[in-house]
Design a protein around this motif. Structure first.
Motif, PDB file in Angstrom:
ATOM      1  N   TYR A  99      14.525   8.947  18.351  1.00 42.02           N
ATOM      2  CA  TYR A  99      14.344   8.957  19.772  1.00 42.02           C
ATOM      3  C   TYR A  99      15.625   9.888  20.199  1.00 42.02           C
ATOM      4  O   TYR A  99      15.774  10.170  21.272  1.00 42.02           O
ATOM      5  CB  TYR A  99      14.388   7.787  20.593  1.00 42.02           C
ATOM      6  CG  TYR A  99      13.226   6.896  20.456  1.00 42.02           C
ATOM      7  CD1 TYR A  99      11.982   7.477  19.677  1.00 42.02           C
ATOM      8  CD2 TYR A  99      13.015   5.638  20.810  1.00 42.02           C
ATOM      9  CE1 TYR A  99      11.054   6.596  19.668  1.00 42.02           C
ATOM     10  CE2 TYR A  99      11.902   4.801  20.687  1.00 42.02           C
ATOM     11  CZ  TYR A  99      10.997   5.306  19.958  1.00 42.02           C
ATOM     12  OH  TYR A  99       9.619   4.502  19.952  1.00 42.02           O
ATOM     13  N   ASP A 102      13.577  13.664  19.768  1.00 43.03           N
ATOM     14  CA  ASP A 102      12.064  13.649  20.309  1.00 43.03           C
ATOM     15  C   ASP A 102      11.530  14.848  20.191  1.00 43.03           C
ATOM     16  O   ASP A 102      10.781  15.383  21.121  1.00 43.03           O
ATOM     17  CB  ASP A 102      12.259  13.266  21.837  1.00 43.03           C
ATOM     18  CG  ASP A 102      12.525  11.585  22.260  1.00 43.03           C
ATOM     19  OD1 ASP A 102      11.912  10.852  21.403  1.00 43.03           O
ATOM     20  OD2 ASP A 102      13.062  11.394  23.240  1.00 43.03           O
ATOM     21  N   ARG A 106       6.990  10.136  21.353  1.00 46.40           N
ATOM     22  CA  ARG A 106       7.258   8.683  21.101  1.00 46.40           C
ATOM     23  C   ARG A 106       6.007   7.969  20.580  1.00 46.40           C
ATOM     24  O   ARG A 106       5.878   7.627  19.741  1.00 46.40           O
ATOM     25  CB  ARG A 106       8.199   7.920  21.913  1.00 46.40           C
ATOM     26  CG  ARG A 106       9.557   8.770  22.219  1.00 46.40           C
ATOM     27  CD  ARG A 106      10.274   7.823  22.936  1.00 46.40           C
ATOM     28  NE  ARG A 106      11.683   8.378  22.940  1.00 46.40           N
ATOM     29  CZ  ARG A 106      12.872   7.840  23.697  1.00 46.40           C
ATOM     30  NH1 ARG A 106      12.764   6.731  24.195  1.00 46.40           N
ATOM     31  NH2 ARG A 106      13.985   8.728  23.718  1.00 46.40           N
TER      32      ARG A 106
END
Length: 265
Positions: A99, A102, A106
């Protein structure tokens, strides 16, 4: 020292012109074996192809990194499963969640991660995992597969003390890289690596990435190589308050057991 580099991106194009010399330098430095990271549809087959050229020295993983999770189609899943039919492929991954970057959405990361955990459950192979800034979701997804998957190593661990203990409480292994040597980002690791049990600790370069910043002299091209693994082990041993030979021997024994590797020639 007879070391094993559990995370070597030897398919990277920066090694195309001198791959054999890179490995000879590593061998001369005491690195006897390596796990070649497969982290995409393109590079996982290449990792296997390379591993087959040096039986007993090179092994491979096969998986899709979260950066490439958008590529994880049904066809990709079939390709990964075909790769895992080969004995040279010793782990599922690199897979997990990221994350921080990214580079894939996600939801796509979580789906690709789950599909690869299914492969681990079906094959019984250990997991080679990536997690960055996604600890809660990472742990939750892994928990869904408890009792179905075998051993797992969180490769290139960079997390907090709390995250480390979360991983250890779940009997996961920990891979330490030259991130430990980065005074800007890795200082916290120096204080917590002593908490990793010897039978859970493995070492890796993640070359050509993560050149240890404490190397002297620094290579002019700033490319990391597996020959620098002993330097990481020396730093790690110092932070653990151990003799270097003890850290090295324990990491090698742990790695052999985890990946079910033969002894080095």
């Amino acid at each position: 020292m007879h070391l094993i580099d559990i995370g070597l991106n030897l398919t990277h194009d920066s090694f195309d012109h001198d791959r054999d010399q890179v490995w000879q330098r590593a061998r001369d430095a005491g690195v006897a074996q390596a796990i070649l990271t497969g982290a995409s549809r393109e590079h996982s087959p290449l990792a296997l192809e390379l591993a087959r050229t040096r039986p007993g020295e090179w092994f491979a993983t096969a998986g899709v990194h979260p950066h490439h999770a958008s590529d994880y189609t049904a066809e990709c899943d079939a390709e990964m499963r075909a790769l895992h039919a080969h004995p040279e492929v010793v782990a599922v991954g690199e897979t997990g969640l990221d994350y921080f970057r990214d580079f894939s959405p996600r939801p796509a990361q979580r789906k690709a991660f789950e599909r690869q955990l299914e492969i681990a459950a079906d094959t019984g192979k250990p997991l080679f995992l990536h997690q960055r800034d996604a600890h809660a979701d990472f742990v939750a997804i892994m928990k869904d597969f408890e009792g179905r998957i075998g051993p797992a190593v969180v490769h290139c661990f960079t997390g907090t003390r709390e995250e480390l203990f979360d991983c250890l409480d779940r009997d996961w292994h920990i891979g330490i890289t030259g991130w430990l040597c980065d005074e800007r980002r890795g200082q916290h690791l120096r204080a917590i690596v002593k908490n990793i049990p010897a039978n859970r600790l493995m070492v890796e370069t993640d070359a050509p990435y993560l050149l240890p910043r404490t190397l002297r002299p620094m290579p002019k091209d700033r490319r990391n190589e597996p020959m620098f693994l002993p330097h990481i082990v020396e730093e790690l041993a110092r932070d653990r308050g151990e003799d270097v030979a003890v850290t090295a021997a324990n990491a090698t024994a742990t790695t052999r057991a985890f990946f079910r590797l033969p002894g080095a020639s």
